[in-house]
Design a protein around this motif. Structure first.
Motif, PDB file in Angstrom:
ATOM      1  N   PRO B 247      37.010  34.519  33.099  1.00  0.00           N
ATOM      2  CA  PRO B 247      38.220  33.937  33.627  1.00  0.00           C
ATOM      3  C   PRO B 247      37.911  33.476  34.806  1.00  0.00           C
ATOM      4  O   PRO B 247      36.891  33.165  35.220  1.00  0.00           O
ATOM      5  CB  PRO B 247      38.662  35.571  34.075  1.00  0.00           C
ATOM      6  N   ASP B 248      39.048  32.733  35.478  1.00  0.00           N
ATOM      7  CA  ASP B 248      38.660  31.996  36.728  1.00  0.00           C
ATOM      8  C   ASP B 248      38.334  32.787  37.798  1.00  0.00           C
ATOM      9  O   ASP B 248      37.419  32.352  38.728  1.00  0.00           O
ATOM     10  CB  ASP B 248      39.989  31.051  36.861  1.00  0.00           C
ATOM     11  N   ALA B 249      38.778  33.946  38.121  1.00  0.00           N
ATOM     12  CA  ALA B 249      38.576  34.587  39.008  1.00  0.00           C
ATOM     13  C   ALA B 249      38.623  36.155  38.611  1.00  0.00           C
ATOM     14  O   ALA B 249      39.163  36.598  37.547  1.00  0.00           O
ATOM     15  CB  ALA B 249      39.618  34.608  40.147  1.00  0.00           C
ATOM     16  N   VAL B 250      37.787  37.040  39.343  1.00  0.00           N
ATOM     17  CA  VAL B 250      37.797  38.494  39.253  1.00  0.00           C
ATOM     18  C   VAL B 250      38.255  39.193  40.423  1.00  0.00           C
ATOM     19  O   VAL B 250      37.600  38.910  41.568  1.00  0.00           O
ATOM     20  CB  VAL B 250      36.596  38.847  38.815  1.00  0.00           C
ATOM     21  N   PHE B 251      38.939  40.112  40.250  1.00  0.00           N
ATOM     22  CA  PHE B 251      39.567  40.728  41.555  1.00  0.00           C
ATOM     23  C   PHE B 251      39.398  42.266  41.288  1.00  0.00           C
ATOM     24  O   PHE B 251      39.609  42.892  40.384  1.00  0.00           O
ATOM     25  CB  PHE B 251      41.223  40.572  41.570  1.00  0.00           C
ATOM     26  N   ALA B 252      38.204  42.732  42.110  1.00  0.00           N
ATOM     27  CA  ALA B 252      37.858  44.203  42.116  1.00  0.00           C
ATOM     28  C   ALA B 252      38.849  45.130  42.823  1.00  0.00           C
ATOM     29  O   ALA B 252      38.737  44.664  44.171  1.00  0.00           O
ATOM     30  CB  ALA B 252      36.381  44.229  42.004  1.00  0.00           C
ATOM     31  N   ALA B 253      39.129  46.243  42.444  1.00  0.00           N
ATOM     32  CA  ALA B 253      40.038  46.956  43.199  1.00  0.00           C
ATOM     33  C   ALA B 253      39.070  47.426  44.494  1.00  0.00           C
ATOM     34  O   ALA B 253      39.932  48.087  45.422  1.00  0.00           O
ATOM     35  CB  ALA B 253      40.412  48.271  42.215  1.00  0.00           C
ATOM     36  N   ASP B 255      35.698  46.772  47.156  1.00  0.00           N
ATOM     37  CA  ASP B 255      34.248  45.955  47.525  1.00  0.00           C
ATOM     38  C   ASP B 255      33.166  46.254  46.748  1.00  0.00           C
ATOM     39  O   ASP B 255      32.331  45.541  46.253  1.00  0.00           O
ATOM     40  CB  ASP B 255      34.197  45.779  49.195  1.00  0.00           C
ATOM     41  N   ALA B 256      32.863  47.656  46.737  1.00  0.00           N
ATOM     42  CA  ALA B 256      31.825  48.295  46.151  1.00  0.00           C
ATOM     43  C   ALA B 256      31.625  47.724  44.663  1.00  0.00           C
ATOM     44  O   ALA B 256      30.643  47.343  44.097  1.00  0.00           O
ATOM     45  CB  ALA B 256      31.708  49.706  45.977  1.00  0.00           C
ATOM     46  N   MET B 257      32.705  47.566  43.936  1.00  0.00           N
ATOM     47  CA  MET B 257      32.639  46.950  42.321  1.00  0.00           C
ATOM     48  C   MET B 257      32.616  45.691  42.509  1.00  0.00           C
ATOM     49  O   MET B 257      31.949  45.024  41.613  1.00  0.00           O
ATOM     50  CB  MET B 257      34.187  47.395  41.761  1.00  0.00           C
ATOM     51  N   ALA B 258      33.168  44.811  43.647  1.00  0.00           N
ATOM     52  CA  ALA B 258      33.227  43.488  43.617  1.00  0.00           C
ATOM     53  C   ALA B 258      31.598  43.304  43.604  1.00  0.00           C
ATOM     54  O   ALA B 258      31.262  42.093  43.073  1.00  0.00           O
ATOM     55  CB  ALA B 258      33.835  43.126  44.503  1.00  0.00           C
ATOM     56  N   LEU B 259      30.835  43.982  44.391  1.00  0.00           N
ATOM     57  CA  LEU B 259      29.399  43.818  44.680  1.00  0.00           C
ATOM     58  C   LEU B 259      28.780  43.926  43.292  1.00  0.00           C
ATOM     59  O   LEU B 259      28.052  43.078  42.882  1.00  0.00           O
ATOM     60  CB  LEU B 259      28.954  44.842  45.841  1.00  0.00           C
ATOM     61  N   GLY B 260      29.044  45.056  42.614  1.00  0.00           N
ATOM     62  CA  GLY B 260      28.517  45.252  41.241  1.00  0.00           C
ATOM     63  C   GLY B 260      28.557  43.925  40.413  1.00  0.00           C
ATOM     64  O   GLY B 260      27.707  43.610  39.882  1.00  0.00           O
ATOM     65  N   CYS B 261      29.893  43.582  40.144  1.00  0.00           N
ATOM     66  CA  CYS B 261      30.072  42.697  39.610  1.00  0.00           C
ATOM     67  C   CYS B 261      29.491  41.406  39.712  1.00  0.00           C
ATOM     68  O   CYS B 261      28.765  40.465  38.888  1.00  0.00           O
ATOM     69  CB  CYS B 261      32.035  42.500  39.629  1.00  0.00           C
ATOM     70  N   GLU B 274      31.886  28.818  42.251  1.00  0.00           N
ATOM     71  CA  GLU B 274      32.167  27.514  41.387  1.00  0.00           C
ATOM     72  C   GLU B 274      32.649  27.969  40.278  1.00  0.00           C
ATOM     73  O   GLU B 274      33.469  27.243  39.524  1.00  0.00           O
ATOM     74  CB  GLU B 274      30.774  26.752  41.533  1.00  0.00           C
ATOM     75  N   ASP B 275      31.855  29.036  39.527  1.00  0.00           N
ATOM     76  CA  ASP B 275      32.180  29.382  38.007  1.00  0.00           C
ATOM     77  C   ASP B 275      33.375  30.290  37.802  1.00  0.00           C
ATOM     78  O   ASP B 275      34.190  30.230  37.139  1.00  0.00           O
ATOM     79  CB  ASP B 275      31.083  29.673  37.344  1.00  0.00           C
ATOM     80  N   VAL B 276      33.065  31.214  38.668  1.00  0.00           N
ATOM     81  CA  VAL B 276      34.113  32.435  38.843  1.00  0.00           C
ATOM     82  C   VAL B 276      34.575  32.848  40.358  1.00  0.00           C
ATOM     83  O   VAL B 276      33.484  32.903  40.892  1.00  0.00           O
ATOM     84  CB  VAL B 276      33.561  33.603  38.192  1.00  0.00           C
ATOM     85  N   ALA B 277      35.605  32.796  40.636  1.00  0.00           N
ATOM     86  CA  ALA B 277      35.930  33.363  42.094  1.00  0.00           C
ATOM     87  C   ALA B 277      35.960  34.794  41.941  1.00  0.00           C
ATOM     88  O   ALA B 277      36.085  35.509  41.068  1.00  0.00           O
ATOM     89  CB  ALA B 277      37.165  32.564  42.413  1.00  0.00           C
ATOM     90  N   LEU B 278      35.809  35.408  43.220  1.00  0.00           N
ATOM     91  CA  LEU B 278      35.451  36.827  43.195  1.00  0.00           C
ATOM     92  C   LEU B 278      36.226  37.443  44.568  1.00  0.00           C
ATOM     93  O   LEU B 278      36.293  36.677  45.541  1.00  0.00           O
ATOM     94  CB  LEU B 278      34.176  37.165  43.228  1.00  0.00           C
ATOM     95  N   ALA B 279      36.988  38.319  44.520  1.00  0.00           N
ATOM     96  CA  ALA B 279      37.683  39.209  45.649  1.00  0.00           C
ATOM     97  C   ALA B 279      37.509  40.767  45.588  1.00  0.00           C
ATOM     98  O   ALA B 279      37.499  41.182  44.410  1.00  0.00           O
ATOM     99  CB  ALA B 279      39.119  38.710  45.571  1.00  0.00           C
ATOM    100  N   GLY B 280      37.651  41.199  46.681  1.00  0.00           N
ATOM    101  CA  GLY B 280      37.393  42.611  46.551  1.00  0.00           C
ATOM    102  C   GLY B 280      38.558  43.447  47.478  1.00  0.00           C
ATOM    103  O   GLY B 280      39.487  42.695  47.657  1.00  0.00           O
TER     104      GLY B 280
END
Lengths: 355, 355
Positions: B247-253, B255-261, B274-280
């Motif tokens: 996907p263009d971005a990943v939104f983890a519910a 921060d801990a999971m965002a970190l793992g991802c 650049e390839d995938v945006a990320l948020a927690g």
DNA sequence: TTGTAAGCGTTATCAG
DNA sequence: CTGATAACGCTTACAA
């Protein structure tokens, strides 16, 4: 009766053992026996009591039990702080130990103030079966005096006091020496040191290890700055370093300060480890997520906490579960932050990396 | 007397109020009055009692005081866990509140198991003046039943239960919607979502916010993966994402999971953002130290803890310090991890960065 | 097997 | 102003 009995809200009187006895048509003694699994109770009586107790939602008053039994099933813990990665890990271990021994945890923070620690100690000592205290002060004897033999006392990060029943700590000197040797081996010199509080035993020992490794290698140590183990002080130290010619490497006496220093340097455009190598101490969980991942001395923080609690419980039960003095040996954890990449031109690829 | 009185080691009998009375030549009642600052004691008597008490190193037995006074000066806290950045922050706030109110903290972890939480509750409810419980389960009523009105109960991250005296929480829906809108505004689509446990209220609401923001923007949401709020589950989710078109971005519910991802993606050579945006979600202290710094919904975790304890203490004293239901609004914290840098060719300089 | 009563260490009431 | 004494809620000898 008691003035204080006036409760706010609905006046809901506690269900006591007496109520159960009355409802079951037996004495309080029988209720107690039936509920605590004493042999000498008819099967029938026990069943009836248990049923009534459940119906009334009777829960024995832990405080009263403690008073009578002379035990609280609670271990008191006093730490300099309750937050931050380091203490968080420690608390995880403490909790683990408490669960294993089916004990509660009464937690308190001394905020690095020994008089506060002593105050907490006096409040706690009659509420708990044992105490685990982290007092990285040079004078642990004050704590021993405060406890005064009332309950088993396990010290963390403290020079073994004659009065304490046990002590757990880390071989700071060896750990710091190992990190220092590693930095020297990488060819970094001089190495600056960001120390901890002057009256903190861990800090003193880490500085000592730093110095000894230099003596051993016949290298002159770089500047020694003072910190307080907190991130901000690492940041300040970093700023200070920036004012003069930068050392080849910086060894911070703990990871939190290394982190602060990293920020200060990076904000000034200094590259880690290309321009300055960096190392810390503790291996807090965060260390491997930093950019670059932080070289450090790995301490099994949680494990120390677990053993400390279990030892404390054991002491209370008359078992001498562990030797009086327990020293954990840290392991050198080499990550990218300390490598010598001065030769490298463009930043290496994310995966690889020259040594 | 009591069998249990046999202590290990030196048999050092406690100094009781009776000992002080005897040594000072007064009754226990007078000792109690003298030491607790009652008016009706001669200056001279008071002085003598105080001196004797100090000489004997008398420290009142907190447990006995509690039994008599019907108060323990202790607040019980039950959290899913005691470690990790999130709970560490929470505990910091709880400690702060307890200090402000001069209360002790009895801590326990439920490890996400509601029956364990109930067990802890029953153990605690007669040891404390009030309870602060974080029970992100959908059915908080069980907890209310377990406490049964014995002491004030403050719930954290729980839908206000009729039985609880107060509840503190975060506006998860609004926070998640804000993060989602931000990602959409950056031009990312589709956005994958890594959710929390199904029976976790916070998780449910965050998912809801994610979906609502999509509806509002008339964009079809990306895949929704299940996690458990722990780092590992974020890592697994990351691996799962890698198996299909990213996907263009990943939104983890959180921060801990965002970190793992983040780790999973990085190990596969995927560049963030650049390839995938990320948020927690949560803005744990670690978030800003990640590489890249993590965009997230900022929650004032410690502040919630502090207020919860202070509210709980207030309730015990008959004051209704806060409204029953308190919802904290998270703030959108935009950092580098979520920016749209797809246009950029080579990685931008450390300081700068296009939007 | 069960009940009575004496603790556990305080505080609070009530006489003196 | 001070001293007995009864709570607080529970456990456990000791007696019955």
């Amino acid at each position: 009766m008691q003035e204080a009995a006036r409760r706010s809200g609905i006046e809901r009187r506690r269900v006591t053992i007496r109520d159960v006895g009355r409802a079951a048509g037996v004495s309080v003694a029988t209720v107690s026996r039936a509920l605590n699994g004493s042999e000498s109770v008819t099967l029938e009586t026990r069943a009836r009591v248990q049923r009534v107790a459940k119906e009334l939602d009777f829960v024995p008053h832990a405080g009263a039990q403690s008073l009578s039994l002379q035990r609280t099933d609670t271990i008191g813990v006093i730490l300099p702080d309750l937050h931050g990665e380091y203490f968080s890990e420690l608390i995880r271990g403490l909790d683990l130990g408490a669960r294993n021994c089916r004990r509660n945890l009464l937690l308190s923070a001394s905020h690095g103030d020994i008089s506060e620690a002593i105050g907490a100690l006096r409040t706690m000592r009659s509420r708990v079966d044992g105490l685990v205290v982290m007092s990285p002060f040079t004078d642990g004897d004050l704590l021993v005096d405060a406890v005064n033999g009332a309950v088993p006392l396990v010290l963390l990060s403290t020079r073994a006091s004659a009065g304490a029943d046990a002590a757990f700590g880390v071989d700071n000197r060896a750990g710091a020496a190992a990190v220092t040797r590693h930095l020297l081996d990488e060819g970094h010199r001089p190495i600056a040191f960001i120390g901890g509080p002057a009256d903190n035993l861990d800090a003193q020992e880490r500085l000592r290890g730093f110095r000894e490794a230099h003596v051993e290698a016949r290298v002159k140590p770089g500047p020694v700055l003072r910190g307080n183990f907190r991130e901000e002080s690492g940041f300040s130290a970093g700023l200070l370093l920036l004012q003069k010619r930068l050392p080849d490497a910086v060894f911070a006496a703990n990871d939190a300060m290394a982190l602060g220093c990293l920020q200060a340097l990076r904000e000034a455009g200094v590259r880690i480890p290309e321009d300055v190598a960096l190392a810390g101490f503790d291996d807090i969980p965060l260390a491997r997520f930093l950019d670059p991942p932080l070289t450090t001395a790995g301490v099994r923080i949680a494990e120390i906490g677990r053993q400390a609690v279990e030892c404390c419980v054991g002491l209370g039960e008359g078992r001498a579960t562990a030797p009086t003095q327990n020293l954990f040996a840290p392991t050198l954890v080499v990550r990218a932050s300390s490598l010598n990449r001065r030769r490298a031109g463009p930043p290496p690829s994310p995966t690889g990396g020259t040594t």
